[in-house]
Every structure is written in structure tokens, then in C-alpha cells.
Design an enzyme around this catalytic site. Structure first.
Site, PDB file in Angstrom:
ATOM      1  N   ASP A  64       5.909   8.479  12.150  1.00  0.00           N
ATOM      2  CA  ASP A  64       6.075   7.033  11.939  1.00  0.00           C
ATOM      3  C   ASP A  64       7.557   6.664  11.868  1.00  0.00           C
ATOM      4  O   ASP A  64       8.436   7.534  11.905  1.00  0.00           O
ATOM      5  CB  ASP A  64       5.312   6.541  10.700  1.00  0.00           C
ATOM      6  CG  ASP A  64       5.762   7.209   9.404  1.00  0.00           C
ATOM      7  OD1 ASP A  64       6.852   7.821   9.382  1.00  0.00           O
ATOM      8  OD2 ASP A  64       5.025   7.125   8.411  1.00  0.00           O
ATOM      9  N   ASN A 130      -1.131   4.190  -1.923  1.00  0.00           N
ATOM     10  CA  ASN A 130      -2.317   3.415  -1.549  1.00  0.00           C
ATOM     11  C   ASN A 130      -3.230   4.188  -0.589  1.00  0.00           C
ATOM     12  O   ASN A 130      -4.173   3.628  -0.045  1.00  0.00           O
ATOM     13  CB  ASN A 130      -1.896   2.080  -0.911  1.00  0.00           C
ATOM     14  CG  ASN A 130      -1.113   2.268   0.379  1.00  0.00           C
ATOM     15  OD1 ASN A 130      -0.867   3.392   0.813  1.00  0.00           O
ATOM     16  ND2 ASN A 130      -0.725   1.176   1.000  1.00  0.00           N
ATOM     17  N   HIS A 132      -2.283   5.668   2.292  1.00  0.00           N
ATOM     18  CA  HIS A 132      -1.927   5.643   3.717  1.00  0.00           C
ATOM     19  C   HIS A 132      -1.517   7.036   4.212  1.00  0.00           C
ATOM     20  O   HIS A 132      -1.026   7.870   3.447  1.00  0.00           O
ATOM     21  CB  HIS A 132      -0.861   4.582   4.037  1.00  0.00           C
ATOM     22  CG  HIS A 132       0.530   4.867   3.584  1.00  0.00           C
ATOM     23  ND1 HIS A 132       1.431   3.856   3.284  1.00  0.00           N
ATOM     24  CD2 HIS A 132       1.212   6.010   3.395  1.00  0.00           C
ATOM     25  CE1 HIS A 132       2.583   4.384   2.949  1.00  0.00           C
ATOM     26  NE2 HIS A 132       2.479   5.697   2.997  1.00  0.00           N
ATOM     27  N   GLU A 137      -2.158   2.034   7.114  1.00  0.00           N
ATOM     28  CA  GLU A 137      -2.398   1.446   5.802  1.00  0.00           C
ATOM     29  C   GLU A 137      -3.899   1.303   5.552  1.00  0.00           C
ATOM     30  O   GLU A 137      -4.701   1.418   6.491  1.00  0.00           O
ATOM     31  CB  GLU A 137      -1.721   0.059   5.753  1.00  0.00           C
ATOM     32  CG  GLU A 137      -0.208   0.074   5.978  1.00  0.00           C
ATOM     33  CD  GLU A 137       0.572   0.501   4.727  1.00  0.00           C
ATOM     34  OE1 GLU A 137       0.051   1.290   3.905  1.00  0.00           O
ATOM     35  OE2 GLU A 137       1.723   0.032   4.582  1.00  0.00           O
TER      36      GLU A 137
END
Ligand code: GLP
Length: 243
Positions: A64, A130, A132, A137
Site C-alpha cells: 500500500d 480497525n 484493516h 478498510e
């Protein structure tokens, strides 16, 4: 899924052993590399050990990138220059260019290059608080491919420590299809702040609410945790578990 739990000071070496083991039978492994704080001890262990021989065989891909300026010191590009590029013998990482005029085209370019290389033999992953994986996400399904995304508040909050007021609200990421398509995966997590999400990802239901939970269905995942990150696993920390 194999879960290895070690004391924090052993984390870098344990992660390195898992990575070596996952690629031992592959002459020139295509490896997806995570950024963030978590894998820093892995890259440091690689630098410190006789890892150079392994590094020279690796074809590295970034998983990423932030949607900020390419030359920003907090971009993953700068991270790789510091932590990966400093390892003797390391090949340049294939990366997303956030300055590309069309990010959808740019994401396709990297996904196509990865496909041409034969896909990922190994992906080294961190996990967001969270759930991810890379910048997939919550809400991301297992069929998602490389794409530009909007970051969640949780991801931006984590990024603010470095990026401050320049924190990007977008990212470029390999999709869950590319990540979960890796022949082997090594998921890394450290510290008590990751304990709740690690327990949810490993022991909760699989689904898009927690993209890392899809690793439960991956055929060859090794999870390396320190005792802090393993603290809320129902099946315990401080031991190696295979299931
Ligand atoms: C970042 C990256 C992920 C990384 C995760 C955890 O935002 N997009 O690739 O694995 O969040 O980061 P850290 O290891 O710093 O907690």
C-alpha cells in the site's frame, strides 16, 4: 492458522524465522511488504542477521501507499528507503506512485506487474486497530482488487503521528484478492493496543467488518504476536498454537 506468541524482545527474530520458513522452498519469492511500526523489528533483524542471502532472492512489492506526496518523509516510499533499502543486497521495492495522474490506472499498473511476476508467494502483513489489511478498510470484501481508497478516521488518526496536518485522507492499496491470493501469509502484531482487534480477527466471525478476519480462511497463514497483542486471545498467549 499457526499462532506464535513471543516476548516483545524476541519479536523481530520470531517474525524473521516465520518469513524464512514461509519462503524456504521458493528460489526467488515474490514478497508483499508491510510498512508501519510493527515490522520495523523484522527489517532490523534482517539487517542484523545473515539475512542478506535471503534478501537478494526476494522480489519485493509494496502492499500500500498513502495518497500524499510521493516524496513526503512519511510516505511508504521513504519508509522502504530507510528500513528495506538499508538491507545489503535488497532489490528496489515495486511501489505505488501517489503522484500518478490517474490513481486507478496506477493501481492497475502495480497489480498487473504483480500478476506478471506470478502473484505473491508471501505477504507480510500488519493489522490496523480497525482490522484493516494494507489499506483495505472495514467494508472491504475478499474480492476487492488493487485500488485507490478513502482512509477511515482510525487510519488517519494512526497516520497523524507522522503526517500531522498533512495527513492524507486517501490511500492506494493492493486488494484483498491479491493479498489473500498470496500462497503464504505472515501476519504481525505487537502491543496491547492491538490485542482486541487481534482477538476479533483470529477468533471472531469472518467478514468485511474486519478484513483481517479473512485470513482465517487462508490456507497458509502464520501469525506472529508479542504477548501484549496476544493478551485477549481466548485460547491463550505465551505458547505456539496450531489449528
Ligand atoms: C497502516 C498500513 C498497514 C499497516 C497498519 C498497521 O496504516 N496501511 O499496512 O500494517 O496500518 O500499522 P502499525 O504497524 O504502525 O500499527
Amino acid at each position: 492458522m499457526e499462532v506464535i506468541v513471543v516476548e516483545p524482545e524476541r519479536f523481530g527474530d520470531a517474525a524473521l524465522e516465520a518469513v524464512f520458513r514461509a519462503t524456504a522452498d521458493i528460489a526467488s519469492p515474490v514478497v508483499g511488504l508491510a510498512t508501519g511500526k510493527t515490522p520495523v523489528p523484522l527489517y532490523a533483524a534482517l539487517r542484523a542477521r545473515a539475512g542478506a542471502e535471503w534478501v537478494a532472492r526476494v522480489r519485493p512489492f509494496a502492499i500500500d501507499e498513502y495518497g500524499g506526496r510521493r516524496d513526503h518523509p512519511c510516505a511508504n516510499r521513504a519508509y522502504f528507503a530507510l528500513h528495506w533499502g538499508a538491507i545489503p543486497g535488497a532489490a528496489a521495492v515495486e511501489q505505488f506512485d501517489p503522484d500518478a495522474p490517474d490513481r486507478a490506472v496506477e493501481c492497475n499498473r502495480l497489480a498487473t506487474a504483480l500478476e506478471a511476476a506470478g502473484g505473491l508467494d508471501l505477504v507480510v502483513l500488519g493489522i490496523g486497530t480497525n482490522g484493516h489489511l494494507a489499506f483495505n478498510e472495514p467494508g472491504s470484501g475478499p474480492g476487492t482488487s488493487a485500488r485507490a481508497v478513502r482512509l477511515t478516521e482510525a487510519s488517519m488518526a494512526a497516520a497523524r503521528g507522522c503526517w500531522g496536518l498533512e495527513t492524507p485522507d486517501t490511500g492506494l492499496t493492493l486488494g484483498l484478492a491479491e493479498l489473500l491470493g498470496a500462497r503464504r501469509a505472515v501476519l504481525l502484531a505487537t502491543g496491547p493496543a492491538k490485542a482486541a482487534i487481534v482477538a476479533e480477527a483470529l477468533e471472531g466471525p469472518e467478514g468485511p467488518h474486519c478484513p483481517a478476519s479473512y485470513l482465517q480462511g487462508h490456507p497458509a497463514t502464520v501469525v506472529v504476536l508479542d504477548t501484549g497483542a496476544a493478551a485477549l486471545l481466548r485460547r491463550g498467549g505465551g505458547a505456539t498454537r496450531r489449528d
